[in-house]
Design a protein around this motif. Structure first.
Motif, PDB file in Angstrom:
ATOM      1  N   CYS A   1     -38.346  -7.069  -5.915  1.00  0.00           N
ATOM      2  CA  CYS A   1     -37.725  -7.590  -7.085  1.00  0.00           C
ATOM      3  C   CYS A   1     -36.928  -9.140  -6.427  1.00  0.00           C
ATOM      4  CB  CYS A   1     -36.534  -6.775  -6.732  1.00  0.00           C
ATOM      5  SG  CYS A   1     -36.177  -6.509  -4.968  1.00  0.00           S
ATOM      6  N   SER A   2     -38.576  -9.447  -5.189  1.00  0.00           N
ATOM      7  CA  SER A   2     -37.865 -10.428  -4.985  1.00  0.00           C
ATOM      8  C   SER A   2     -37.457 -11.756  -6.059  1.00  0.00           C
ATOM      9  CB  SER A   2     -38.968 -11.650  -4.119  1.00  0.00           C
ATOM     10  OG  SER A   2     -39.140 -10.056  -2.780  1.00  0.00           O
ATOM     11  N   VAL A   3     -36.193 -12.411  -5.346  1.00  0.00           N
ATOM     12  CA  VAL A   3     -35.903 -13.665  -6.146  1.00  0.00           C
ATOM     13  C   VAL A   3     -35.773 -15.087  -4.949  1.00  0.00           C
ATOM     14  CG1 VAL A   3     -35.410 -12.645  -8.159  1.00  0.00           C
ATOM     15  CG2 VAL A   3     -32.975 -13.265  -6.303  1.00  0.00           C
ATOM     16  N   ILE A   4     -35.045 -16.206  -6.184  1.00  0.00           N
ATOM     17  CA  ILE A   4     -34.807 -16.640  -4.689  1.00  0.00           C
ATOM     18  C   ILE A   4     -33.119 -17.301  -4.787  1.00  0.00           C
ATOM     19  CG2 ILE A   4     -35.260 -19.575  -3.897  1.00  0.00           C
ATOM     20  CD1 ILE A   4     -38.075 -19.326  -4.568  1.00  0.00           C
ATOM     21  N   ILE A   5     -32.537 -17.403  -4.089  1.00  0.00           N
ATOM     22  CA  ILE A   5     -31.133 -17.875  -4.541  1.00  0.00           C
ATOM     23  C   ILE A   5     -30.610 -18.416  -3.455  1.00  0.00           C
ATOM     24  CG2 ILE A   5     -29.269 -16.399  -4.263  1.00  0.00           C
ATOM     25  CD1 ILE A   5     -29.645 -14.317  -4.956  1.00  0.00           C
ATOM     26  N   ASP A   6     -30.419 -19.654  -3.638  1.00  0.00           N
ATOM     27  CA  ASP A   6     -29.960 -21.281  -3.031  1.00  0.00           C
ATOM     28  C   ASP A   6     -30.852 -21.310  -2.020  1.00  0.00           C
ATOM     29  OD1 ASP A   6     -27.629 -21.570  -4.301  1.00  0.00           O
ATOM     30  OD2 ASP A   6     -26.315 -20.608  -2.647  1.00  0.00           O
ATOM     31  N   GLY A   7     -32.092 -21.809  -2.605  1.00  0.00           N
ATOM     32  CA  GLY A   7     -33.525 -21.717  -1.552  1.00  0.00           C
ATOM     33  C   GLY A   7     -33.851 -20.765  -0.854  1.00  0.00           C
ATOM     34  N   GLU A   8     -33.199 -19.808  -0.381  1.00  0.00           N
ATOM     35  CA  GLU A   8     -33.847 -18.184   0.222  1.00  0.00           C
ATOM     36  C   GLU A   8     -34.240 -17.229  -0.066  1.00  0.00           C
ATOM     37  OE1 GLU A   8     -32.865 -17.767   3.447  1.00  0.00           O
ATOM     38  OE2 GLU A   8     -31.983 -20.588   3.833  1.00  0.00           O
ATOM     39  N   LEU A   9     -35.193 -16.971  -0.177  1.00  0.00           N
ATOM     40  CA  LEU A   9     -36.176 -15.711  -0.960  1.00  0.00           C
ATOM     41  C   LEU A   9     -35.170 -14.121  -0.523  1.00  0.00           C
ATOM     42  CD1 LEU A   9     -38.751 -14.719  -2.435  1.00  0.00           C
ATOM     43  CD2 LEU A   9     -39.226 -13.214   0.103  1.00  0.00           C
ATOM     44  N   LYS A  10     -34.526 -13.534  -1.824  1.00  0.00           N
ATOM     45  CA  LYS A  10     -33.849 -12.511  -1.731  1.00  0.00           C
ATOM     46  C   LYS A  10     -34.172 -11.318  -2.313  1.00  0.00           C
ATOM     47  CE  LYS A  10     -30.526 -14.824   0.331  1.00  0.00           C
ATOM     48  NZ  LYS A  10     -29.869 -14.623   1.743  1.00  0.00           N
ATOM     49  N   LEU A  11     -33.629  -9.982  -1.546  1.00  0.00           N
ATOM     50  CA  LEU A  11     -34.300  -9.308  -2.484  1.00  0.00           C
ATOM     51  C   LEU A  11     -33.048  -8.279  -3.328  1.00  0.00           C
ATOM     52  CD1 LEU A  11     -35.208  -7.118   0.618  1.00  0.00           C
ATOM     53  CD2 LEU A  11     -36.748  -8.901  -1.501  1.00  0.00           C
ATOM     54  N   SER A  12     -33.527  -8.758  -4.762  1.00  0.00           N
ATOM     55  CA  SER A  12     -32.314  -9.135  -5.381  1.00  0.00           C
ATOM     56  C   SER A  12     -31.481  -7.093  -6.200  1.00  0.00           C
ATOM     57  CB  SER A  12     -32.638  -9.132  -7.072  1.00  0.00           C
ATOM     58  OG  SER A  12     -33.941  -8.647  -7.983  1.00  0.00           O
ATOM     59  N   CYS A  13     -32.177  -6.460  -5.316  1.00  0.00           N
ATOM     60  CA  CYS A  13     -32.204  -5.117  -4.989  1.00  0.00           C
ATOM     61  C   CYS A  13     -30.697  -4.904  -3.880  1.00  0.00           C
ATOM     62  CB  CYS A  13     -33.632  -4.075  -5.305  1.00  0.00           C
ATOM     63  SG  CYS A  13     -34.622  -3.448  -3.597  1.00  0.00           S
ATOM     64  N   LEU A  14     -30.838  -5.474  -3.537  1.00  0.00           N
ATOM     65  CA  LEU A  14     -30.441  -5.483  -2.327  1.00  0.00           C
ATOM     66  C   LEU A  14     -28.863  -6.787  -2.387  1.00  0.00           C
ATOM     67  CD1 LEU A  14     -32.344  -4.602   0.699  1.00  0.00           C
ATOM     68  CD2 LEU A  14     -31.257  -2.919  -0.974  1.00  0.00           C
TER      69      LEU A  14
END
Ligand code: FES
Ligand code: FES
Length: 160
Positions: free
Chosen positions: A50-63
């Motif tokens: 579910c990884s996405v990038i939020i404001d340049g940082e890799l994040k898990l969109s499920c969390l």
């Protein structure tokens, strides 16, 4: 469930939505905004699909709760191709046969993009580290690592 307003950009497009309080970004992306590129694998932070990038940082969109994305810039693989031309990472994944069943591929590509955005000329170890939170159940990690290194080389040649 109470609804809360949230505004963010998704691949550069403004989004303004009312979302259920407590809804994950993964759920909102897939079921409200129609971006099915982030995949739901484990839904508990263990697989990276579910990884996405939020404001340049890799994040898990499920969390990530959607309501915490107020004002953020969210990037997914759905936004990578420009004018019908694949992003160098997408091209390299095709050329290196790095997508097998393909389920982990969007998350892998976002993890790789987060790496290349920060480290344009990574070592093999950098790549291994960058995708260490992303599980490929087909276990073909070598083509994936090759693809990321190939994309990095292509990027640096384009920049030269
Ligand atoms: S679905 Fe998010 S880490 Fe597995
Ligand atoms: S390509 Fe199948 S899970 Fe990775």
């Amino acid at each position: 469930m109470a609804k809360v307003p949230v505004q963010f950009t998704l691949n550069g497009e403004e989004k303004a939505e009312f979302v259920e309080s407590g809804a994950t970004l993964l759920k909102v992306l897939r079921h409200k905004l129609g971006d099915t590129s982030p995949k739901g694998g484990c839904h508990q932070g263990a697989c990276g699909a579910c990884s996405v990038i939020i404001d340049g940082e890799l994040k898990l969109s499920c969390l990530t709760l959607a309501e915490t994305c107020e004002g953020a810039a969210v990037e997914t693989t759905a936004g990578l191709a420009a004018d019908g031309v694949m992003h160098p990472l997408q091209r390299a994944f095709v050329d290196e046969f790095a997508a097998q069943c393909g389920f982990c591929t969007p998350g892998m590509i976002m993890a790789a993009k987060a790496l290349l955005d920060q480290t344009p000329n990574p070592t093999r170890e950098d790549v291994v580290e960058a995708i260490s939170g992303n599980i490929c159940r087909c276990t073909g990690y070598e083509p994936i690592i090759r693809a990321v290194l190939t994309a990095a080389r292509a990027n640096s040649q384009n920049a030269a």
